[in-house]
Scaffold this active site. Structure first.
Site, PDB file in Angstrom:
ATOM      1  N   GLY A  17       0.828  -1.208   0.000  1.00  0.00           N
ATOM      2  CA  GLY A  17       0.000   0.000   0.000  1.00  0.00           C
ATOM      3  C   GLY A  17       0.862   1.257   0.000  1.00  0.00           C
ATOM      4  O   GLY A  17       0.533   2.247   0.665  1.00  0.00           O
ATOM      5  N   ALA A  18       1.954   1.211  -0.763  1.00  0.00           N
ATOM      6  CA  ALA A  18       2.933   2.314  -0.712  1.00  0.00           C
ATOM      7  C   ALA A  18       2.667   3.396  -1.757  1.00  0.00           C
ATOM      8  O   ALA A  18       3.490   4.288  -1.957  1.00  0.00           O
ATOM      9  CB  ALA A  18       4.346   1.761  -0.882  1.00  0.00           C
ATOM     10  N   ASN A  95       1.622  -2.384   5.348  1.00  0.00           N
ATOM     11  CA  ASN A  95       1.012  -1.069   5.557  1.00  0.00           C
ATOM     12  C   ASN A  95      -0.379  -0.970   4.938  1.00  0.00           C
ATOM     13  O   ASN A  95      -1.218  -0.226   5.430  1.00  0.00           O
ATOM     14  CB  ASN A  95       1.933   0.009   4.967  1.00  0.00           C
ATOM     15  CG  ASN A  95       1.223   1.340   4.811  1.00  0.00           C
ATOM     16  OD1 ASN A  95       1.030   2.064   5.782  1.00  0.00           O
ATOM     17  ND2 ASN A  95       0.783   1.654   3.593  1.00  0.00           N
ATOM     18  N   SER A 154      -3.847   0.120  14.066  1.00  0.00           N
ATOM     19  CA  SER A 154      -4.493   1.382  14.379  1.00  0.00           C
ATOM     20  C   SER A 154      -4.796   1.398  15.869  1.00  0.00           C
ATOM     21  O   SER A 154      -4.945   0.340  16.499  1.00  0.00           O
ATOM     22  CB  SER A 154      -5.809   1.463  13.599  1.00  0.00           C
ATOM     23  OG  SER A 154      -6.633   2.468  14.153  1.00  0.00           O
ATOM     24  N   TYR A 167     -12.987  -3.493  11.620  1.00  0.00           N
ATOM     25  CA  TYR A 167     -11.640  -2.912  11.425  1.00  0.00           C
ATOM     26  C   TYR A 167     -10.834  -3.057  12.713  1.00  0.00           C
ATOM     27  O   TYR A 167      -9.685  -3.524  12.695  1.00  0.00           O
ATOM     28  CB  TYR A 167     -11.795  -1.442  11.041  1.00  0.00           C
ATOM     29  CG  TYR A 167     -10.512  -0.660  10.879  1.00  0.00           C
ATOM     30  CD1 TYR A 167      -9.669  -0.862   9.785  1.00  0.00           C
ATOM     31  CD2 TYR A 167     -10.150   0.319  11.808  1.00  0.00           C
ATOM     32  CE1 TYR A 167      -8.500  -0.121   9.633  1.00  0.00           C
ATOM     33  CE2 TYR A 167      -8.991   1.068  11.663  1.00  0.00           C
ATOM     34  CZ  TYR A 167      -8.170   0.844  10.570  1.00  0.00           C
ATOM     35  OH  TYR A 167      -7.013   1.579  10.413  1.00  0.00           O
ATOM     36  N   LYS A 171      -7.476  -5.387  13.019  1.00  0.00           N
ATOM     37  CA  LYS A 171      -6.169  -4.814  13.395  1.00  0.00           C
ATOM     38  C   LYS A 171      -5.655  -5.476  14.675  1.00  0.00           C
ATOM     39  O   LYS A 171      -4.461  -5.755  14.802  1.00  0.00           O
ATOM     40  CB  LYS A 171      -6.286  -3.295  13.594  1.00  0.00           C
ATOM     41  CG  LYS A 171      -6.532  -2.511  12.293  1.00  0.00           C
ATOM     42  CD  LYS A 171      -5.336  -2.549  11.362  1.00  0.00           C
ATOM     43  CE  LYS A 171      -5.350  -1.445  10.317  1.00  0.00           C
ATOM     44  NZ  LYS A 171      -4.308  -1.640   9.285  1.00  0.00           N
TER      45      LYS A 171
HETATM   46  N1  LIG Z   1      -4.505   7.605   8.179  1.00  0.00           N
HETATM   47  C1  LIG Z   1      -4.915   7.305   9.394  1.00  0.00           C
HETATM   48  O1  LIG Z   1      -5.481   8.122  10.128  1.00  0.00           O
HETATM   49  C2  LIG Z   1      -4.676   5.926   9.960  1.00  0.00           C
HETATM   50  C3  LIG Z   1      -4.990   5.696  11.305  1.00  0.00           C
HETATM   51  C4  LIG Z   1      -4.756   4.444  11.846  1.00  0.00           C
HETATM   52  C5  LIG Z   1      -4.207   3.438  11.067  1.00  0.00           C
HETATM   53  N2  LIG Z   1      -3.923   3.680   9.759  1.00  0.00           N
HETATM   54  C6  LIG Z   1      -3.363   2.573   8.978  1.00  0.00           C
HETATM   55  O2  LIG Z   1      -2.212   3.028   8.306  1.00  0.00           O
HETATM   56  C7  LIG Z   1      -2.046   2.315   7.079  1.00  0.00           C
HETATM   57  C8  LIG Z   1      -1.851   3.285   5.928  1.00  0.00           C
HETATM   58  O3  LIG Z   1      -2.972   4.122   5.882  1.00  0.00           O
HETATM   59  P1  LIG Z   1      -3.073   5.438   4.986  1.00  0.00           P
HETATM   60  O4  LIG Z   1      -3.854   6.401   5.779  1.00  0.00           O
HETATM   61  O5  LIG Z   1      -1.741   5.816   4.462  1.00  0.00           O
HETATM   62  O6  LIG Z   1      -4.009   4.874   3.815  1.00  0.00           O
HETATM   63  P2  LIG Z   1      -4.307   5.406   2.326  1.00  0.00           P
HETATM   64  O7  LIG Z   1      -5.651   4.880   1.997  1.00  0.00           O
HETATM   65  O8  LIG Z   1      -4.042   6.868   2.190  1.00  0.00           O
HETATM   66  O9  LIG Z   1      -3.233   4.601   1.458  1.00  0.00           O
HETATM   67  C9  LIG Z   1      -3.264   3.220   1.435  1.00  0.00           C
HETATM   68  C10 LIG Z   1      -2.761   2.702   0.111  1.00  0.00           C
HETATM   69  O10 LIG Z   1      -2.918   1.263   0.157  1.00  0.00           O
HETATM   70  C11 LIG Z   1      -3.454   0.794  -1.052  1.00  0.00           C
HETATM   71  N3  LIG Z   1      -4.194  -0.454  -0.785  1.00  0.00           N
HETATM   72  C12 LIG Z   1      -5.369  -0.570  -0.123  1.00  0.00           C
HETATM   73  N4  LIG Z   1      -5.753  -1.859  -0.084  1.00  0.00           N
HETATM   74  C13 LIG Z   1      -4.794  -2.575  -0.734  1.00  0.00           C
HETATM   75  C14 LIG Z   1      -4.634  -3.934  -1.026  1.00  0.00           C
HETATM   76  N5  LIG Z   1      -5.556  -4.842  -0.674  1.00  0.00           N
HETATM   77  N6  LIG Z   1      -3.516  -4.332  -1.693  1.00  0.00           N
HETATM   78  C15 LIG Z   1      -2.582  -3.431  -2.066  1.00  0.00           C
HETATM   79  N7  LIG Z   1      -2.713  -2.095  -1.838  1.00  0.00           N
HETATM   80  C16 LIG Z   1      -3.795  -1.683  -1.170  1.00  0.00           C
HETATM   81  C17 LIG Z   1      -4.344   1.920  -1.553  1.00  0.00           C
HETATM   82  O11 LIG Z   1      -4.501   1.860  -2.970  1.00  0.00           O
HETATM   83  C18 LIG Z   1      -3.564   3.168  -1.098  1.00  0.00           C
HETATM   84  O12 LIG Z   1      -2.685   3.642  -2.100  1.00  0.00           O
HETATM   85  C19 LIG Z   1      -3.288   1.435   6.957  1.00  0.00           C
HETATM   86  O13 LIG Z   1      -2.988   0.124   7.412  1.00  0.00           O
HETATM   87  C20 LIG Z   1      -4.289   2.087   7.880  1.00  0.00           C
HETATM   88  O14 LIG Z   1      -5.260   1.177   8.363  1.00  0.00           O
HETATM   89  C21 LIG Z   1      -4.141   4.891   9.182  1.00  0.00           C
END
Ligand SMILES: NC(=O)c1ccc[n+]([C@@H]2O[C@H](COP(=O)([O-])OP(=O)(O)OC[C@H]3O[C@@H](n4cnc5c(N)ncnc54)[C@H](O)[C@@H]3O)[C@@H](O)[C@H]2O)c1
Length: 263
Positions: A17-18, A95, A154, A167, A171
């Site tokens: 998910g980078a 991620n 999370s 969710y 997690k």
């Molecule tokens: N942003 C927040 O507030 C927050 C809070 C708690 C936890 N998180 C966790 O942090 C991590 C990153 O979150 P973010 O906010 O950067 O998310 P985001 O949605 O901005 O980016 C995530 C990326 O992952 C890709 N993706 C999603 N599902 C996928 C899959 N099945 N296979 C391959 N790629 C996939 C998406 O296309 C996207 O580019 C996640 O695990 C999320 O649950 C985020």
């Protein structure tokens, strides 16, 4: 001469998910801290490719791979491509996550009105995606007697979040799995840790964080009264991916502006 204790010493990282948000920043941190190569995964190819260009611009080799982490066959193929290009993966960062902002997800009904099919998107990415990637990463790490596994969870998984019950459970399940696999793999010098994020300003929650009223209300729960930035998350992920954390395993580290102090 100053030394960088977070230097990755030419090791190869794979970040799922980078293509944006936290994962993108992790890929760039790896590139800027001595990684020998970065596998930039996303299920949206253009995103992965754009970040791979940024990684290369930072002077590090990159391979963009489109793969949906919920699909075991496609994950297996991704690791094969990583092996062909870089000889293997030393660092895996799980991620990719799904908190419901993705249009592929999800039911917004209360849990007690949902059907089992509504749970799949959350369980798929946040739990099965982690299992798929760790399953494929570990055999080569055991052979090398070296490996770093980091999973992004999370605060929802630590303290629970209403309306995000599946969710939260997925997690928490990923964190429980990481603790167990840490115990299984410690004797091979493989560490397995999690980072538990609070609200972090990424595209996933851009709508919420840019709504002034909502943001003001939400930030009242944060001891440090700002949202996290992708760098805040990536700093800790880099630490857990480097040898600076070599005597640390089975842990979940909150990076959450003091949202919760629960253990
Ligand atoms: N942003 C927040 O507030 C927050 C809070 C708690 C936890 N998180 C966790 O942090 C991590 C990153 O979150 P973010 O906010 O950067 O998310 P985001 O949605 O901005 O980016 C995530 C990326 O992952 C890709 N993706 C999603 N599902 C996928 C899959 N099945 N296979 C391959 N790629 C996939 C998406 O296309 C996207 O580019 C996640 O695990 C999320 O649950 C985020």
């Amino acid at each position: 001469m100053a030394t960088n204790i977070l230097d990755l010493k030419g090791r190869v990282g794979l970040v799922t998910g980078a293509g944006q948000g936290v994962g993108r920043q992790v890929a760039l941190h790896f590139a800027n801290n001595g990684a020998g190569g970065v596998v930039v995964n996303d299920y949206v190819l253009e995103r992965a490719e754009a970040v791979a260009v940024e990684v290369e611009r930072a002077g590090c080799a990159a391979l963009a791979v489109q793969s949906d982490v919920t699909d075991f066959a496609s994950v297996a193929e991704m690791f094969e491509r990583a092996r062909d290009r870089f000889g293997g993966v030393d660092i895996l960062v799980n991620n990719a996550g799904n908190a419901g902002a993705d249009p592929r997800a999800v039911s917004r009904k209360p849990f007690w009105e949902q059907e089992p099919k509504d749970w799949q998107p959350f369980l798929g990415t946040n739990l099965f995606g982690v299992l798929n990637c760790v399953r494929m990463a570990v055999p080569a790490m055991i052979e090398k007697n070296y490996g770093k596994l980091v999973t992004v969870i999370s605060d929802a998984g630590r303290v629970g979040e209403p309306n995000l019950e599946i969710y939260s459970g997925a997690k928490a399940g990923a964190a429980g799995f990481m603790r167990a696999i840490a115990k299984a793999l410690g004797r091979y010098s493989i560490t397995a840790n999690c980072v538990a994020l609070g609200a972090t300003r990424t595209p996933a929650i851009a709508a919420a964080t840019s709504n002034e009223e909502f943001a003001k209300r939400m930030l009242k729960s944060y001891t440090i009264r700002r949202f996290g930035e992708p760098e805040d998350a990536a700093n800790m992920i880099l630490f857990l991916s480097s040898d600076a954390s070599s005597w640390m395993t089975g842990q979940t580290v909150p990076v959450n502006g003091g949202y919760s102090f629960a253990m």
